[in-house]
Design a protein around this motif. Structure first.
Motif, short mmCIF file in Angstrom:
data_model
loop_
_atom_site.label_atom_id
_atom_site.label_comp_id
_atom_site.label_asym_id
_atom_site.label_seq_id
_atom_site.Cartn_x
_atom_site.Cartn_y
_atom_site.Cartn_z
N ASN A 35 0.84 -1.21 0.00
CA ASN A 35 0.00 0.00 0.00
C ASN A 35 0.87 1.25 0.00
N ALA A 36 1.90 1.24 0.83
CA ALA A 36 2.78 2.41 0.91
C ALA A 36 3.47 2.64 -0.42
N ALA A 39 1.13 4.12 -2.89
CA ALA A 39 0.88 5.53 -2.59
C ALA A 39 2.06 6.39 -3.07
N LYS A 42 2.00 6.81 -6.83
CA LYS A 42 1.04 7.83 -7.28
C LYS A 42 1.66 9.22 -7.21
N ASP A 77 5.21 6.42 5.14
CA ASP A 77 5.56 6.63 3.73
C ASP A 77 5.34 8.09 3.36
N GLY A 81 -0.83 10.08 0.26
CA GLY A 81 -1.66 10.34 1.44
C GLY A 81 -3.14 10.23 1.18
N MET A 82 -3.92 10.41 2.25
CA MET A 82 -5.39 10.31 2.10
C MET A 82 -6.07 11.49 2.78
N ASN A 90 -11.73 4.35 2.07
CA ASN A 90 -10.77 3.28 1.80
C ASN A 90 -10.63 2.32 2.97
N LEU A 91 -10.68 2.85 4.18
CA LEU A 91 -10.44 1.98 5.33
C LEU A 91 -11.74 1.57 6.02
N LYS A 96 -14.18 -2.62 -2.80
CA LYS A 96 -13.56 -2.60 -4.12
C LYS A 96 -12.30 -3.46 -4.20
N SER A 97 -12.02 -4.10 -3.10
CA SER A 97 -10.78 -4.87 -3.11
C SER A 97 -10.92 -6.15 -3.93
N VAL A 123 -5.86 -9.35 2.79
CA VAL A 123 -6.94 -8.47 2.42
C VAL A 123 -6.49 -7.06 2.69
N GLY A 124 -5.27 -6.80 2.31
CA GLY A 124 -4.76 -5.45 2.41
C GLY A 124 -4.69 -4.98 3.84
N THR A 170 1.62 9.03 4.83
CA THR A 170 0.81 8.27 5.77
C THR A 170 1.71 7.59 6.81
#
Ligand code: ADP
Length: 626
Positions: A35-36, A39, A42, A77, A81-82, A90-91, A96-97, A123-124, A170
């Motif tokens: 995930n990091a 991110a 991106k 990271d 960011g979010m 997302n959390l 959508k996973s 699962v992330g 994040t």
């Protein structure tokens, strides 16, 4: 602050996670690191076109901190960011996973529900609850002025509040669970263990994953004594697996790479790792899955290979790299010849890409050929799973690819000893045999019962069994193999008899002209003719087809949505001239003849795997005669 509840689906998964008995809890770290890394990708992409991103390529990194006293493990990271909203979406939900989709597709498979989902893909983010009883996520989205903190202790929901954070990115803090008799969660607070996990799962992550490491080193001032030296170290090698030299890579490395990257829970049946230089220079790492991907037969399935330019992903599914008949192949291509900023439209016309695609096609065919020649058992298994695609490949695009594919086809045969390739079949053809014989049906067992088969087998000829709908179409497209034509044993014009036999049967049909005419009349336009035959062995009757369209083709064409449009095979009712039933027919009066011929025609339809036009009439006549 109001506590919010997780969406229902997420809550269920979360419960599964918290109470998981799964032993590989360690994968949580891999999930958080991926995930990091995403991110950071991106923000890095954005930096290529947006001057307001002040970070250079080398500034991006992921940092891990261990605090044993407070039992926390923290991942930081400096990615995209979010926002508060993204934290929530997302959390707070996992809808959508990819793993959830997998779970839906496999709703009837208990194992897939638990072990595979959690263990193999993870699962992330939620997997952090396997090792932590509280998780804090502090995040600031790039370009925003405020940061937010998301906190959850698991099943009872989560909170979001504004907080302070200087830069975009994040920070995830896991409050590691206390040890119990089964689990030593404290392991995840040991630097050696974290180091090991990063190397095991995240070695190829392209950004440095750094951690403070302490080492015992000799004290320069006091001989024989040691001091603790603390230094920040980069734990991962950052070299993508496919860029390493093959001798460095173990089979397990390929397998776990495949499973993680392509969301499968089974090792692939074939791994192809190649480095190509020449007209195009590229690395390719491809996999043939053990089973068809879970959505393979759905409209949503997209074929393609990942496309990298110098280790940076530029497209997730580049469909131009794979022909349709290899749509089951997973993998990636990395080439320095492609520019990073190339658009999708431009790619389609890219000369370099076409050369790569051609080389990939060739490579895959070579590997399959090797498998076919050197490990037949393995090839048989492969063909059972994916052979259908190759058959469609022969048929598709007006047979454009047929020559490259024909040697990969296999069929069961009347020999009953497994699959034969066309080459093998032709290699063992009888001397007097001119054609390659085949018969169509639902299954090998059913075909083996066809009345027409006996006469062909009696001659010592082998018959290919076509059990897939596409088989006959593919073979029509091939037209011939090694100069030999294909012949359907259920076609009216198949004739294996000697000249004398031919003469005899022709005479018989000539003499019985009137009788045959009456029978044809009784059946109306259901058949185009009725005739006596000498090729049915001991069986009384069969249906054959005249002309181009076989019975099997009629069935297939008429199943297609508006494809068949009433295509009809021209049916010929063949009656065994050597069977006692022939005599019965000759002696019957008009009314009896009508009944007999209806019975014979109906039985022939059943043998051919066709429905009866009027089952009640069939049964009435049968009972009547009994
Ligand atoms: P998945 O990665 O399969 O989408 P996750 O539950 O792991 O599922 O993550 C959900 C989403 O949360 C991610 O798709 C991403 O948008 C966001 N996310 C997770 N971790 C981070 C992070 N470190 N930085 C930015 N966004 C993140």
């Amino acid at each position: 602050m109001r506590k919010k509840q997780f969406k229902a689906e997420s809550k269920k998964l979360l419960d599964m996670m918290i109470n998981s008995i799964y032993t590989h809890k360690e994968i949580f770290l891999r999930e958080l690191i991926s995930n990091a890394s995403d991110a950071i990708d991106k923000l890095y992409f954005r930096s290529l076109t947006d001057d307001s991103v002040k970070l250079a390529r080398d500034d991006f990194k992921i940092t891990i901190d261990i605090d044993k006293d407070n039992r926390t493990l923290t991942l930081t990271d400096n990615g995209i960011g979010m926002t508060a909203e993204e934290l929530e979406n997302n959390l707070g939900t996992i809808a959508k996973s990819g793993s959830l989709n997998f779970k839906k597709e496999n709703a009837d498979n208990e194992n897939a529900q638990d072990i595979s989902v959690i263990g193999q893909f993870g699962v992330g983010f939620y997997s952090s609850f396997m090792v932590a009883d509280k998780v804090e996520v502090v995040s600031k989205a790039f370009g925003e002025s405020t940061a937010n903190k998301w906190t959850s202790t698991g099943a009872d929901g989560y909170t979001i509040e504004e907080c302070e954070k200087e830069d975009a990115g994040t920070v995830i803090t896991l409050y590691i669970k206390e040890d119990n008799e089964n689990e030593s969660y404290s392991d995840f607070l040991e630097q050696y263990r974290i180091d090991e996990l990063v190397k095991k799962y995240s070695d190829y992550i392209r950004y440095p994953i750094q951690m403070e490491m302490s080492h015992q080193v000799p004290d320069p001032d006091k001989e024989g004594e040691y001091i603790t030296e603390i230094a920040v170290e980069t734990l991962n090698s950052m070299v993508p697996l496919w860029r390493k030299s093959k001798s460095e890579i173990k089979p397990e490395d390929y397998n776990s790479f495949y499973k993680e990257k392509f969301m499968d829970y089974t090792d692939p049946q074939l791994v192809i790792h190649s480095k190509t230089e020449g007209q195009a220079t590229f690395d390719a790492l491809m996999f043939i899955p053990e089973n068809p991907p879970y959505d393979f037969y759905s409209k949503e399935y997209e074929k393609g290979l990942q496309l990298y330019s110098n280790g940076v992903l530029i497209m997730d599914k580049c469909s131009d790299l794979l022909p349709d008949y290899f749509s089951f192949v997973k993998g990636l291509v990395d080439s320095a010849d492609l520019s990073l900023n190339i658009s999708r439209e431009m790619l389609q016309h890219d000369h370099q890409l076409k050369i790569i695609a051609k080389a990939i096609d060739k490579k895959l065919k070579n590997e399959l050929k090797k498998m076919l020649n050197n490990d037949r058992e393995k090839y048989n298994k492969f063909f059972k799973t994916f052979g259908l695609q190759l058959k469609y490949g022969v048929y598709a695009n007006y047979g454009m690819e047929k020559d490259g594919l024909k040697d990969f086809l296999m069929f069961e045969t009347s020999n009953g000893d497994g699959y034969a390739t066309l080459k093998e079949y032709v290699g063992r053809m009888a001397e007097s045999q001119e054609s390659i014989y085949y018969a169509c049906g639902e299954s090998a067992e059913k075909i083996a019962l066809l009345p027409q088969l006996d006469a062909v087998k009696e001659k010592g000829y082998e018959v290919l069994y076509f059990t897939d709908e596409v088989d006959e179409f593919a073979i029509q497209m091939l037209m011939e193999y090694d100069g030999k034509h294909f012949a359907n044993i259920c076609k009216d014009d198949l004739d294996l008899s000697t000249d004398a036999e031919k003469e005899a049967i022709n005479k018989k049909n000539e003499d019985a002209k009137d009788l045959l005419e009456r029978m044809k009349e009784a059946l109306g336009d259901k058949v185009s003719s009725v005739k006596f035959s000498n090729k049915l062995g001991s069986h009384p009757v069969s249906l054959s087809a005249e002309g181009y369209v076989s019975l099997e083709m009629e069935k297939v064409l008429n199943q297609m949505p508006n494809g068949g449009q009433g295509v009809k095979a021209q049916l010929v009712l063949e009656i065994n001239s050597n069977h006692p039933v022939a005599e019965k027919l000759e002696k019957a009066d008009d009314e009896q003849l009508k009944k007999y011929v209806t019975l014979l025609y109906s039985s022939a339809r059943l043998i051919a795997g066709l429905d009866l036009d009027n089952p009640t009439e069939f049964s009435d006549i049968l009972a009547d005669m009994m």
